[in-house]
Design a protein around this motif. Sequence first.
Motif, PDB file in Angstrom:
ATOM      1  N   LEU A  34      45.905  42.911  30.182  1.00  0.00           N
ATOM      2  CA  LEU A  34      45.570  43.159  31.411  1.00  0.00           C
ATOM      3  C   LEU A  34      44.390  43.077  31.844  1.00  0.00           C
ATOM      4  O   LEU A  34      43.893  42.529  32.860  1.00  0.00           O
ATOM      5  CB  LEU A  34      46.443  44.464  32.038  1.00  0.00           C
ATOM      6  N   TRP A  35      43.602  43.720  31.018  1.00  0.00           N
ATOM      7  CA  TRP A  35      42.065  44.022  31.288  1.00  0.00           C
ATOM      8  C   TRP A  35      41.258  42.482  31.446  1.00  0.00           C
ATOM      9  O   TRP A  35      40.544  42.076  32.158  1.00  0.00           O
ATOM     10  CB  TRP A  35      41.142  44.861  30.408  1.00  0.00           C
ATOM     11  N   GLU A  36      41.816  41.880  30.298  1.00  0.00           N
ATOM     12  CA  GLU A  36      41.110  40.298  30.351  1.00  0.00           C
ATOM     13  C   GLU A  36      41.628  39.559  31.187  1.00  0.00           C
ATOM     14  O   GLU A  36      40.782  38.980  32.020  1.00  0.00           O
ATOM     15  CB  GLU A  36      41.801  39.623  28.761  1.00  0.00           C
ATOM     16  N   LYS A  37      42.752  39.624  31.881  1.00  0.00           N
ATOM     17  CA  LYS A  37      43.240  38.813  33.088  1.00  0.00           C
ATOM     18  C   LYS A  37      42.619  39.211  34.231  1.00  0.00           C
ATOM     19  O   LYS A  37      42.159  38.392  35.091  1.00  0.00           O
ATOM     20  CB  LYS A  37      44.603  38.850  32.985  1.00  0.00           C
ATOM     21  N   LEU A  38      42.301  40.475  34.548  1.00  0.00           N
ATOM     22  CA  LEU A  38      41.536  41.081  35.434  1.00  0.00           C
ATOM     23  C   LEU A  38      39.971  40.530  35.634  1.00  0.00           C
ATOM     24  O   LEU A  38      39.612  40.042  36.588  1.00  0.00           O
ATOM     25  CB  LEU A  38      41.415  42.658  35.474  1.00  0.00           C
ATOM     26  N   MET A  39      39.380  40.423  34.278  1.00  0.00           N
ATOM     27  CA  MET A  39      38.132  39.912  34.197  1.00  0.00           C
ATOM     28  C   MET A  39      38.245  38.395  34.566  1.00  0.00           C
ATOM     29  O   MET A  39      37.080  37.842  35.083  1.00  0.00           O
ATOM     30  CB  MET A  39      37.486  39.966  32.744  1.00  0.00           C
ATOM     31  N   LEU A  40      39.328  37.795  34.114  1.00  0.00           N
ATOM     32  CA  LEU A  40      39.289  36.238  34.322  1.00  0.00           C
ATOM     33  C   LEU A  40      39.388  35.908  35.842  1.00  0.00           C
ATOM     34  O   LEU A  40      38.988  35.076  36.450  1.00  0.00           O
ATOM     35  CB  LEU A  40      40.323  35.523  33.647  1.00  0.00           C
ATOM     36  N   ASP A  41      40.107  36.821  36.480  1.00  0.00           N
ATOM     37  CA  ASP A  41      40.321  36.878  37.959  1.00  0.00           C
ATOM     38  C   ASP A  41      39.174  36.953  38.831  1.00  0.00           C
ATOM     39  O   ASP A  41      38.853  36.419  39.618  1.00  0.00           O
ATOM     40  CB  ASP A  41      41.383  37.689  38.375  1.00  0.00           C
ATOM     41  N   GLY A  42      38.134  37.958  38.189  1.00  0.00           N
ATOM     42  CA  GLY A  42      36.877  38.253  38.655  1.00  0.00           C
ATOM     43  C   GLY A  42      36.007  36.837  38.622  1.00  0.00           C
ATOM     44  O   GLY A  42      35.421  36.507  39.511  1.00  0.00           O
ATOM     45  N   PHE A  43      35.973  36.065  37.413  1.00  0.00           N
ATOM     46  CA  PHE A  43      35.346  34.796  37.371  1.00  0.00           C
ATOM     47  C   PHE A  43      35.732  33.773  38.220  1.00  0.00           C
ATOM     48  O   PHE A  43      35.100  32.992  38.553  1.00  0.00           O
ATOM     49  CB  PHE A  43      35.493  34.493  35.721  1.00  0.00           C
ATOM     50  N   GLN A  44      37.024  33.882  38.637  1.00  0.00           N
ATOM     51  CA  GLN A  44      37.617  32.980  39.546  1.00  0.00           C
ATOM     52  C   GLN A  44      37.368  33.147  40.874  1.00  0.00           C
ATOM     53  O   GLN A  44      37.092  32.043  41.641  1.00  0.00           O
ATOM     54  CB  GLN A  44      39.273  33.040  39.390  1.00  0.00           C
ATOM     55  N   ALA A  45      36.645  34.025  41.453  1.00  0.00           N
ATOM     56  CA  ALA A  45      36.342  34.391  42.789  1.00  0.00           C
ATOM     57  C   ALA A  45      35.348  33.189  43.339  1.00  0.00           C
ATOM     58  O   ALA A  45      34.181  33.143  42.674  1.00  0.00           O
ATOM     59  CB  ALA A  45      35.672  35.839  42.857  1.00  0.00           C
ATOM     60  N   GLY A  46      35.647  32.828  44.403  1.00  0.00           N
ATOM     61  CA  GLY A  46      34.879  31.646  44.919  1.00  0.00           C
ATOM     62  C   GLY A  46      35.104  30.159  44.195  1.00  0.00           C
ATOM     63  O   GLY A  46      34.423  29.402  44.669  1.00  0.00           O
TER      64      GLY A  46
END
Length: 188
Positions: A34-46
């Motif tokens: 879950l933490w990894e996916k949250l971090m990847l979603d952060g990278f996706q921003a923009g």
Amino acid sequence: MTDLIRCPWGTTDPMMLEYHDKEWGKPVRDSRALWEKLMLDGFQAGLSWRIVLKKRDALRLAFSHFEPEKVAEFTEDDIERLVNNADIIRSRIKITAVINNARAYLAMQQAGEEFGEWIWAQIGGKAIQHVGPVPTKDALSERISKDLKKRGFKFVGPTIVYAWLEATGLINTHHPECFRRTQVAKEA
């Protein structure tokens, strides 16, 4: 598999199709995942999710397979190494947020809170089966974003959080006619 009805975004190319069919919206309960996916979603921003998928393996390698214990020990030298790594998304603010968020994740653990249990408790332990137009954020993602920020997390605004809740199956926003909607609902 090509004659199945899918969410419209999941048919754009083979990589997105595979992600849609095998991963997106599947309920995740493991704290580290879950933490990894949250971090990847952060990278996706923009950016587009396709870019993140293309670079996901390199991101995993660069961030020690998103093991919070290892990432939390990254130094300024590691940040410079990552900013210069052409294989990943090289945003200094996003890279720094991941390191910070590893520390916040571990602080939750040290306080006796498991990340997975905490996030699923936010929705009563059962995935929300969303109906209607899909927002980019809602009251739930705003509340969770605020709580994460209070715990020291960075780069976890309500839009990022909503996308994360969708991707990890906490909110099922598969199109009503998509073949995956019923499948992930049963897994929740």
